[in-house]
Design a protein around this motif. Structure first.
Motif, PDB file in Angstrom:
ATOM      1  N   GLN A 198     -14.165  -3.206 -13.965  1.00 33.55           N
ATOM      2  CA  GLN A 198     -14.288  -2.440 -15.207  1.00 33.55           C
ATOM      3  C   GLN A 198     -15.700  -1.871 -15.360  1.00 33.55           C
ATOM      4  N   ALA A 199     -16.690  -2.646 -14.947  1.00 36.75           N
ATOM      5  CA  ALA A 199     -18.079  -2.168 -15.014  1.00 36.75           C
ATOM      6  C   ALA A 199     -18.286  -0.981 -14.076  1.00 36.75           C
ATOM      7  N   LEU A 200     -17.693  -1.041 -12.891  1.00 32.43           N
ATOM      8  CA  LEU A 200     -17.823   0.064 -11.937  1.00 32.43           C
ATOM      9  C   LEU A 200     -17.108   1.304 -12.434  1.00 32.43           C
ATOM     10  N   LEU A 201     -15.888   1.134 -12.927  1.00 27.78           N
ATOM     11  CA  LEU A 201     -15.115   2.272 -13.430  1.00 27.78           C
ATOM     12  C   LEU A 201     -15.760   2.864 -14.679  1.00 27.78           C
ATOM     13  N   GLY A 202     -16.470   2.024 -15.436  1.00 24.25           N
ATOM     14  CA  GLY A 202     -17.146   2.491 -16.643  1.00 24.25           C
ATOM     15  C   GLY A 202     -18.526   3.066 -16.393  1.00 24.25           C
ATOM     16  N   GLY A 203     -18.967   3.082 -15.139  1.00 28.18           N
ATOM     17  CA  GLY A 203     -20.263   3.665 -14.814  1.00 28.18           C
ATOM     18  C   GLY A 203     -21.453   2.779 -15.098  1.00 28.18           C
ATOM     19  N   HIS A 204     -21.230   1.469 -15.249  1.00 26.11           N
ATOM     20  CA  HIS A 204     -22.322   0.549 -15.569  1.00 26.11           C
ATOM     21  C   HIS A 204     -23.003  -0.018 -14.328  1.00 26.11           C
ATOM     22  N   VAL A 205     -22.398   0.174 -13.166  1.00 25.80           N
ATOM     23  CA  VAL A 205     -22.962  -0.276 -11.899  1.00 25.80           C
ATOM     24  C   VAL A 205     -22.558   0.757 -10.852  1.00 25.80           C
ATOM     25  N   MET A 206     -23.373   0.955  -9.822  1.00 30.92           N
ATOM     26  CA  MET A 206     -23.136   2.034  -8.866  1.00 30.92           C
ATOM     27  C   MET A 206     -22.162   1.669  -7.757  1.00 30.92           C
ATOM     28  N   SER A 207     -22.010   0.380  -7.467  1.00 27.63           N
ATOM     29  CA  SER A 207     -21.120  -0.071  -6.404  1.00 27.63           C
ATOM     30  C   SER A 207     -20.725  -1.514  -6.670  1.00 27.63           C
ATOM     31  N   VAL A 208     -19.680  -1.954  -6.002  1.00 27.14           N
ATOM     32  CA  VAL A 208     -19.240  -3.349  -6.110  1.00 27.14           C
ATOM     33  C   VAL A 208     -18.843  -3.851  -4.725  1.00 27.14           C
ATOM     34  N   ALA A 209     -19.347  -5.024  -4.374  1.00 30.58           N
ATOM     35  CA  ALA A 209     -18.936  -5.735  -3.165  1.00 30.58           C
ATOM     36  C   ALA A 209     -18.027  -6.877  -3.601  1.00 30.58           C
ATOM     37  N   THR A 211     -13.785  -8.945  -3.075  1.00 24.99           N
ATOM     38  CA  THR A 211     -12.468  -9.036  -2.467  1.00 24.99           C
ATOM     39  C   THR A 211     -11.646  -7.833  -2.945  1.00 24.99           C
ATOM     40  N   PRO A 212     -10.489  -7.563  -2.325  1.00 25.15           N
ATOM     41  CA  PRO A 212      -9.788  -6.307  -2.640  1.00 25.15           C
ATOM     42  C   PRO A 212      -9.099  -6.218  -3.996  1.00 25.15           C
ATOM     43  N   ALA A 213      -9.749  -6.664  -5.052  1.00 26.76           N
ATOM     44  CA  ALA A 213      -9.300  -6.293  -6.395  1.00 26.76           C
ATOM     45  C   ALA A 213      -9.456  -4.790  -6.553  1.00 26.76           C
ATOM     46  N   TRP A 214     -10.295  -4.195  -5.692  1.00 27.98           N
ATOM     47  CA  TRP A 214     -10.513  -2.751  -5.729  1.00 27.98           C
ATOM     48  C   TRP A 214      -9.387  -1.960  -5.070  1.00 27.98           C
ATOM     49  N   ALA A 215      -8.515  -2.630  -4.302  1.00 25.49           N
ATOM     50  CA  ALA A 215      -7.511  -1.918  -3.506  1.00 25.49           C
ATOM     51  C   ALA A 215      -6.625  -0.961  -4.324  1.00 25.49           C
ATOM     52  N   PRO A 216      -6.049  -1.388  -5.460  1.00 24.64           N
ATOM     53  CA  PRO A 216      -5.214  -0.449  -6.221  1.00 24.64           C
ATOM     54  C   PRO A 216      -5.990   0.779  -6.700  1.00 24.64           C
ATOM     55  N   TYR A 217      -7.256   0.578  -7.063  1.00 25.52           N
ATOM     56  CA  TYR A 217      -8.072   1.701  -7.546  1.00 25.52           C
ATOM     57  C   TYR A 217      -8.420   2.657  -6.405  1.00 25.52           C
ATOM     58  N   VAL A 218      -8.591   2.112  -5.210  1.00 24.35           N
ATOM     59  CA  VAL A 218      -8.835   2.973  -4.040  1.00 24.35           C
ATOM     60  C   VAL A 218      -7.589   3.808  -3.760  1.00 24.35           C
ATOM     61  N   GLU A 219      -6.427   3.163  -3.818  1.00 30.40           N
ATOM     62  CA  GLU A 219      -5.171   3.870  -3.555  1.00 30.40           C
ATOM     63  C   GLU A 219      -4.852   4.894  -4.634  1.00 30.40           C
ATOM     64  N   GLN A 220      -5.309   4.642  -5.852  1.00 29.64           N
ATOM     65  CA  GLN A 220      -5.111   5.605  -6.948  1.00 29.64           C
ATOM     66  C   GLN A 220      -6.116   6.751  -6.915  1.00 29.64           C
ATOM     67  N   GLY A 221      -7.113   6.660  -6.021  1.00 29.77           N
ATOM     68  CA  GLY A 221      -8.118   7.704  -5.927  1.00 29.77           C
ATOM     69  C   GLY A 221      -9.237   7.579  -6.945  1.00 29.77           C
ATOM     70  N   ARG A 222      -9.371   6.410  -7.588  1.00 36.36           N
ATOM     71  CA  ARG A 222     -10.418   6.213  -8.598  1.00 36.36           C
ATOM     72  C   ARG A 222     -11.693   5.612  -7.986  1.00 36.36           C
ATOM     73  N   LEU A 223     -11.547   4.921  -6.849  1.00 40.67           N
ATOM     74  CA  LEU A 223     -12.692   4.349  -6.146  1.00 40.67           C
ATOM     75  C   LEU A 223     -12.655   4.787  -4.683  1.00 40.67           C
ATOM     76  N   ARG A 224     -13.832   4.736  -4.053  1.00 39.04           N
ATOM     77  CA  ARG A 224     -13.950   5.070  -2.627  1.00 39.04           C
ATOM     78  C   ARG A 224     -14.403   3.824  -1.874  1.00 39.04           C
ATOM     79  N   LEU A 225     -13.662   3.451  -0.833  1.00 39.20           N
ATOM     80  CA  LEU A 225     -13.990   2.294  -0.010  1.00 39.20           C
ATOM     81  C   LEU A 225     -14.891   2.747   1.136  1.00 39.20           C
ATOM     82  N   LEU A 226     -16.128   2.224   1.157  1.00 37.36           N
ATOM     83  CA  LEU A 226     -17.101   2.631   2.177  1.00 37.36           C
ATOM     84  C   LEU A 226     -16.990   1.822   3.458  1.00 37.36           C
ATOM     85  N   SER A 227     -16.681   0.530   3.335  1.00 35.72           N
ATOM     86  CA  SER A 227     -16.586  -0.326   4.517  1.00 35.72           C
ATOM     87  C   SER A 227     -15.812  -1.580   4.183  1.00 35.72           C
ATOM     88  N   THR A 228     -15.186  -2.151   5.211  1.00 37.07           N
ATOM     89  CA  THR A 228     -14.640  -3.500   5.108  1.00 37.07           C
ATOM     90  C   THR A 228     -15.467  -4.393   6.038  1.00 37.07           C
TER      91      THR A 228
END
Length: 328
Positions: A198-209, A211-228
């Protein structure tokens, strides 16, 4: 008088011995009839995240096998180590279990504690391993891992990243990356990935490292996955490179499992192990892990205890190399 005193004392000793002998079959009966009431399963991260959701599936499976409810309880914060800490003041009766993530094994070197992660837990079973990755918002000007490093070089200390907390595997891996690339990041700790997303999507932090809680947001096009961070590319995100193949010299995975308090009856530990082994083999648990790009990673009680002993040693080396060990 002396004879009466001797006889009285002998009677006390005999009564104590009888009580002790009576306790032995009682203890065996308790183990044979286990469980007789609900079991608490304490996890160290927030509700709704990549730890919580699979654990609720696992707990439901185990409830059906054990014939008693297995209730998940969230105790987030402190990098996921609070459940292990709670085991130090919990009765060793098998009715309270703790999730054990990797940060537990570095506690002796980062925090002043009066217990030993190897000796003061009864290891039950290892269940799975987290996978990790680094994400930025979809509208971020940073589009690749190399651009991420380049930004950090040009803006020392200004590139912020969130993790589930200080001294977590994610925090240490990001600092290891910074050390290898000779850059400086700014760490923002959260209590869990539901918060950090929520902090990342709200613009409060520039990146997040994380586990793949980010996966649905990456698939929705809301986040970009730089590396695994695994040894091989993720089957779910085959177009995303690993840190290893980018030449950054890091492979990071993080097994987790269950432990009971020290002194738990071995019969009870075996019953718990057998039930959770069946529970983790059910298709719905594997499916819940797959949603977060994780796979089952089984270790029995003996293997898990050995893993704990070895990991404490390797974590010490990493902590000291990064200069993060607490003053002795």
């Amino acid at each position: 008088m002396q004879r009466r005193h001797f006889l009285a004392r002998a009677g006390v000793i005999a009564a104590a011995a009888a009580t002790g002998l009576a306790a032995i079959p009682a203890a065996h009966a308790q183990a044979d009839n286990f469980p007789q009431r609900p079991i608490r399963l304490i996890i160290g991260y927030t509700a709704g995240g990549s730890t919580d959701i699979p654990f609720r599936v696992l707990a439901d499976n185990a409830s059906k096998i054990l014939g008693q409810p297995v209730i998940v309880e969230n105790k987030p914060g402190a990098g996921g180590v609070l459940p292990a800490q709670m085991m130090q003041s919990t009765p060793p009766d098998g009715y309270t279990l703790a999730q054990i993530p990797l940060p537990v094994f570095r506690l002796p070197y980062t925090t002043k504690i009066n217990w030993d992660p190897v000796k003061d837990l009864s290891y039950v079973i290892n269940l799975a391993g987290y996978s990790f990755g680094l994400v930025v918002p979809a509208d971020s000007p940073i589009k690749t891992m190399q651009e991420y490093i380049d930004y950090a070089k040009k803006n020392p200390g200004k590139l912020t990243y969130g993790t589930p907390g200080p001294m977590t595997t994610l925090h240490l891996t990001m600092e290891q990356l910074a050390m290898k690339q000779n850059v400086q990041f700014s760490h923002i700790p959260f209590k869990g990935n539901s918060e950090s997303m929520q902090a990342l999507l709200g613009g409060h932090v520039m990146s997040v490292a994380d586990t793949p809680a980010w996966a649905p947001y990456v698939e929705q096009g809301r986040l970009r996955l730089l590396s695994t961070w695994g040894d091989k590319r993720s089957p779910r995100f085959p177009n995303v490179p690993t840190l290893k193949e980018l030449g950054m010299g890091i492979v990071q995975t993080s097994p987790f499992g269950l432990a009971a308090p020290k002194g738990t009856d071995p019969k009870i530990v075996k019953k718990l192990h057998d039930a959770f082994k069946k529970a983790m083999e059910m298709p719905n648990y594997r499916e819940s892990l797959a949603k977060f790009d994780m796979e089952p990673f089984y270790m029995n009680s003996e293997q898990y205890a050995q893993f704990a002993a070895e990991t404490v040693k390797t974590e010490k080396a990493i902590i000291e190399k990064l200069g993060l060990a607490r003053p002795q």
